[in-house]
Design a protein around this motif. Structure first.
Motif, short mmCIF file in Angstrom:
data_model
loop_
_atom_site.label_atom_id
_atom_site.label_comp_id
_atom_site.label_asym_id
_atom_site.label_seq_id
_atom_site.Cartn_x
_atom_site.Cartn_y
_atom_site.Cartn_z
N LEU A 233 36.57 90.46 102.90
CA LEU A 233 36.16 89.19 102.28
C LEU A 233 36.37 88.03 103.24
O LEU A 233 35.50 87.16 103.38
CB LEU A 233 36.93 88.97 100.98
N ARG A 234 37.51 88.03 103.92
CA ARG A 234 37.80 86.96 104.87
C ARG A 234 36.77 86.96 106.01
O ARG A 234 36.27 85.90 106.40
CB ARG A 234 39.20 87.14 105.44
N ASN A 235 36.43 88.13 106.52
CA ASN A 235 35.45 88.22 107.61
C ASN A 235 34.09 87.70 107.17
O ASN A 235 33.38 87.04 107.94
CB ASN A 235 35.34 89.66 108.09
N ALA A 236 33.70 88.01 105.92
CA ALA A 236 32.40 87.55 105.42
C ALA A 236 32.37 86.03 105.30
O ALA A 236 31.36 85.39 105.63
CB ALA A 236 32.12 88.19 104.06
N LEU A 237 33.47 85.43 104.85
CA LEU A 237 33.52 83.97 104.73
C LEU A 237 33.41 83.30 106.09
O LEU A 237 32.73 82.28 106.24
CB LEU A 237 34.81 83.54 104.03
N VAL A 238 34.05 83.90 107.10
CA VAL A 238 33.96 83.34 108.45
C VAL A 238 32.55 83.50 108.99
O VAL A 238 31.98 82.57 109.58
CB VAL A 238 34.98 84.04 109.37
N GLU A 239 31.95 84.67 108.79
CA GLU A 239 30.61 84.94 109.33
C GLU A 239 29.55 84.02 108.75
O GLU A 239 28.67 83.54 109.47
CB GLU A 239 30.24 86.40 109.06
N PHE A 240 29.63 83.76 107.44
CA PHE A 240 28.58 82.98 106.78
C PHE A 240 29.01 81.54 106.48
O PHE A 240 28.29 80.82 105.80
CB PHE A 240 28.15 83.68 105.49
N ALA A 242 31.29 80.30 104.50
CA ALA A 242 31.38 80.07 103.06
C ALA A 242 32.61 79.26 102.69
O ALA A 242 33.61 79.22 103.43
CB ALA A 242 31.39 81.40 102.31
N LYS A 243 32.53 78.62 101.54
CA LYS A 243 33.62 77.77 101.06
C LYS A 243 34.75 78.58 100.45
O LYS A 243 35.93 78.26 100.64
CB LYS A 243 33.04 76.79 100.03
N ALA A 244 34.42 79.62 99.68
CA ALA A 244 35.43 80.41 98.98
C ALA A 244 34.81 81.75 98.59
O ALA A 244 33.60 81.97 98.76
CB ALA A 244 35.94 79.68 97.74
N GLY A 245 35.64 82.64 98.08
CA GLY A 245 35.13 83.94 97.66
C GLY A 245 36.15 84.72 96.86
O GLY A 245 37.35 84.42 96.89
N SER A 246 35.65 85.72 96.13
CA SER A 246 36.52 86.60 95.33
C SER A 246 35.97 88.01 95.39
O SER A 246 34.75 88.21 95.54
CB SER A 246 36.57 86.14 93.86
N LEU A 247 36.88 88.97 95.28
CA LEU A 247 36.50 90.38 95.21
C LEU A 247 37.45 91.09 94.25
O LEU A 247 38.67 90.91 94.34
CB LEU A 247 36.55 91.03 96.60
N VAL A 248 36.88 91.86 93.33
CA VAL A 248 37.68 92.61 92.37
C VAL A 248 37.20 94.06 92.38
O VAL A 248 35.99 94.33 92.35
CB VAL A 248 37.57 92.04 90.94
N MET A 249 38.15 94.99 92.42
CA MET A 249 37.86 96.41 92.39
C MET A 249 38.65 97.06 91.26
O MET A 249 39.84 96.81 91.13
CB MET A 249 38.25 97.07 93.72
N ILE A 250 37.99 97.87 90.44
CA ILE A 250 38.69 98.53 89.34
C ILE A 250 38.35 100.01 89.30
O ILE A 250 37.33 100.46 89.81
CB ILE A 250 38.39 97.88 87.98
N ASP A 251 39.26 100.77 88.70
CA ASP A 251 39.05 102.19 88.43
C ASP A 251 38.26 102.29 87.13
O ASP A 251 38.74 101.87 86.07
CB ASP A 251 40.40 102.89 88.29
N VAL A 252 37.05 102.83 87.19
CA VAL A 252 36.18 102.82 86.02
C VAL A 252 36.69 103.75 84.92
O VAL A 252 36.34 103.57 83.74
CB VAL A 252 34.73 103.21 86.40
N LYS A 253 37.52 104.75 85.25
CA LYS A 253 38.02 105.68 84.24
C LYS A 253 39.20 105.11 83.47
O LYS A 253 39.34 105.38 82.27
CB LYS A 253 38.45 106.99 84.91
N ILE A 522 30.71 85.18 96.62
CA ILE A 522 30.94 84.34 97.79
C ILE A 522 30.30 82.98 97.52
O ILE A 522 29.11 82.88 97.21
CB ILE A 522 30.38 84.99 99.07
N ASP A 523 31.12 81.94 97.61
CA ASP A 523 30.76 80.60 97.19
C ASP A 523 30.27 79.75 98.36
O ASP A 523 30.98 79.56 99.35
CB ASP A 523 31.98 79.95 96.53
N GLU A 524 29.05 79.28 98.24
CA GLU A 524 28.43 78.34 99.18
C GLU A 524 28.44 78.82 100.64
O GLU A 524 29.03 78.16 101.51
CB GLU A 524 29.10 76.96 99.09
N PRO A 525 27.79 79.94 100.93
CA PRO A 525 27.58 80.28 102.34
C PRO A 525 26.69 79.22 102.99
O PRO A 525 25.72 78.76 102.40
CB PRO A 525 26.89 81.64 102.27
N SER A 526 27.04 78.84 104.20
CA SER A 526 26.35 77.70 104.83
C SER A 526 25.62 78.06 106.11
O SER A 526 24.95 77.19 106.70
CB SER A 526 27.36 76.59 105.12
N LYS A 527 25.71 79.30 106.55
CA LYS A 527 24.98 79.67 107.77
C LYS A 527 24.58 81.14 107.69
O LYS A 527 25.30 81.97 107.12
CB LYS A 527 25.84 79.41 109.01
#
Length: 577
Positions: A233-240, A242-253, A522-527
């Protein structure tokens, strides 16, 4: 002749003597009584002036991840306090005290002078035992020590938003530290001591009540997956940009939250320059319009109506649809009719709207409500928001269309991933949990299983079909998901902000037996672009690939190497098999 007054009134003299004798007798009897019979009275008053009970701090409970890795631990520290009145007698040693405390002599002198009449003031809190002992070795009158505990967070900024932190008094103030404060806090003990009139310790008598340590809290978080999600997530914000971002992962079972990360973040071990905005657990507090990530649930309502099949087509030409004074537009225009699966692949707002007009807004609302949108997740996380899922008395075309492609409602990232976990789990909804589950919870069938399976295949095509979201592919696995791009609402005027977007992706895998669901915002990617398939989809692919391997999930999309096939064929021909 002079006559004595006592001789004239002998009875008065005798009465005075009698009263004096009675008073002396009473005093003597009281002395004997207190020393022989009622000695507890003197002991109680003596103890009241010399016996003190000082608290024994309780060790706060350990917070761990699901595998026992520590996320929050308590370490013993020394807090130094002073009696301002007593310290005034040792002004000559104030400079030595300042040096031992690592403080400016002038500043310390001013503070001690301002508290000259106080019997209690903190000098410094949270020293290591070694640092505290160096100060005590100066043997300054009026300087005393208290044993306390300080919280330390090994995961630092990676787990900050989930674990939270405690204040200087070791009380939970954010995150799970606050939500489970009573569980973690423990019960302080008591130690009986003797002190002189100046408050100096004479004797440590006994422990009258042992401190009861707080209980251990095992979270559902997997620290390995948390680090993986944080990094990508941090790498994606730097690459694009972006202002902010969140990621959530859950076990579907089981509904367990395996990873929850946000950017920007903070280090709970050093909060001196902490910015309030960095403390927000955006995955649970920020609400947003989810855009095209809602189209699979609108499709679910269409399939459940019995009026539509995945192969049925919709005419979307010329890529626009006028409703009153509003115009619905497709980013990817098609001159040919699109099937329901192709509507998802091309993310056609026009096609989705026409399907929604046929089945009605109420049926779409019902499916979204059943999968948990606009509902409390039950996690009990401090400050969590439930979003908004509107239910209109009369569903006009505008409300029906916008709801079908993800506008006009607001959700959190946690709600979004929970909704996709329902599709991944064969239409069964299980309650979410931030603590480790000892057994698989019971679920509720909210979407017919056959429809959920059909949607799994359709969402697999969204990624794997030509023209699909190929950036979300995971080598060796079949995965499914949907991208979304949502404009941001203006906070100071009506309508949407110009050039302000949220890039989204939600999905699950592996398709043959889904184990993990992931949502990225990912919030407000700017590039470099702002579409969800460009910005968020690669994060999904990388995180899902790493998670499935870390969890030892068997690949379901491996192609046998050509060399191995040829070797096997030659072995058969040669009679070796």
């Amino acid at each position: 002749m002079i006559r004595l007054e006592g001789a004239l009134y002998p009875w008065r003299f005798r009465l005075v003597l009698l009263l004096l004798a009675l008073m002396v007798g009473a005093i003597v009897w009281r002395i004997v009584d207190l020393h022989v019979f009622d000695h507890d009275f003197l002991k109680a008053h003596g103890d009241a002036r010399s016996v003190r009970h000082i608290p024994i701090p309780a060790h706060r409970g350990l917070v761990t991840d699901r595998n026992g890795e520590p996320l929050a631990v308590s370490t013993p520290v020394t807090t130094l306090w002073a009696n301002g009145k007593e310290l005034q007698a040792g002004k000559a040693q104030w400079s030595a005290l300042a040096a031992a405390l690592g403080q400016e002599p002038k500043g310390l002198a001013v503070r001690l002078q301002a508290n000259a009449e106080r019997e209690f003031m903190y000098l410094v809190r949270g020293l290591t035992p070694e640092q505290g002992q160096r100060v005590l070795d100066l043997k300054l009158p009026g300087v005393y020590a208290i044993e306390e505990f300080r919280r330390f967070y090994p995961g630092g900024e990676v787990t900050a938003h989930v674990v939270g932190f405690t204040d200087i008094d070791d009380r939970g103030r954010e995150g799970m530290e606050l939500a489970f404060d009573e569980w973690l806090a423990g019960v302080p003990g008591k130690r009986q001591v003797l002190k002189d009139r100046r408050g100096r310790l004479i004797k440590d008598v006994q422990v009258t009540q042992n401190a009861k340590a707080g209980k251990t809290l095992a979270l559902s978080i997997d620290l390995r997956l948390q680090y993986l999600a944080h990094r990508e997530l941090r790498n994606a914000l730097v690459e694009f940009g972006a202002k902010a971002g969140s990621l959530v992962m859950i076990d579907v079972k089981t509904g367990e939250v395996l990873a929850m990360v946000n950017q920007p973040t903070y280090n709970p071990n050093n909060r001196r320059n902490l910015q309030p905005a960095a403390m927000r657990n955006r995955a649970m507090i920020d609400v947003f319009e989810p855009g095209s990530t809602m189209k699979p649930f609108s499709m679910s309502a269409a399939l459940a109506s019995g009026r539509w099949q995945p192969s049925d087509t919709v005419d979307v030409y010329p890529g626009t649809l006028r409703i009153g004074r509003y115009t619905i537009r497709d980013v990817s225009r098609s001159s040919a009719p699109l099937s329901l699966t192709e509507i998802l692949i091309k993310s056609s707002n026009v096609g989705m709207s026409k399907v929604a007009f046929d089945i009605g807004g109420e049926s779409i609302y019902s499916v979204m409500q059943q999968v948990g949108l606009g509902q409390d997740t039950g996690l009990g996380f401090p400050g969590e928001r439930v979003g908004n899922l509107p239910n209109h008395r009369e569903w006009r075309q505008a409300e029906t269309a916008t709801l079908s492609y993800g506008y006009g409602l607001s959700v959190t990232a946690v709600q979004l991933v929970h909704a996709y976990s329902v599709l991944a789990n064969g239409g069964r909804s299980v309650p979410l949990s931030l603590t480790r589950m000892e057994r698989k919870p019971d679920g509720v069938q909210v979407i017919p299983e056959d429809i959920a399976k059909t949607l799994q295949g359709m969402l697999q095509e969204v990624i794997e079909a030509p023209g699909g979201v190929f950036r979300a592919k995971v080598p060796g696995y079949h995965v499914a998901g949907k991208s979304g791009t949502a404009r941001k609402v203006s906070t100071d005027s009506r309508g949407y902000r110009a050039n302000a977007y949220r890039s989204l992706f939600a999905g699950f895998g592996p398709v043959n037996d889904p184990r993990i669901a992931v949502a990225i915002v990912i919030d407000e990617p700017s590039k470099g672009g702002y579409y969800g398939g460009l910005v968020s989809a690669p994060v999904f692919g990388k995180v899902m690939a790493g998670a499935l391997r870390l969890m030892n999930v068997v690949p379901d999309n491996l192609t046998p190497p050509v060399e191995s096939q040829a070797t096997a064929l030659n072995a058969v021909k040669g009679g070796r098999i």
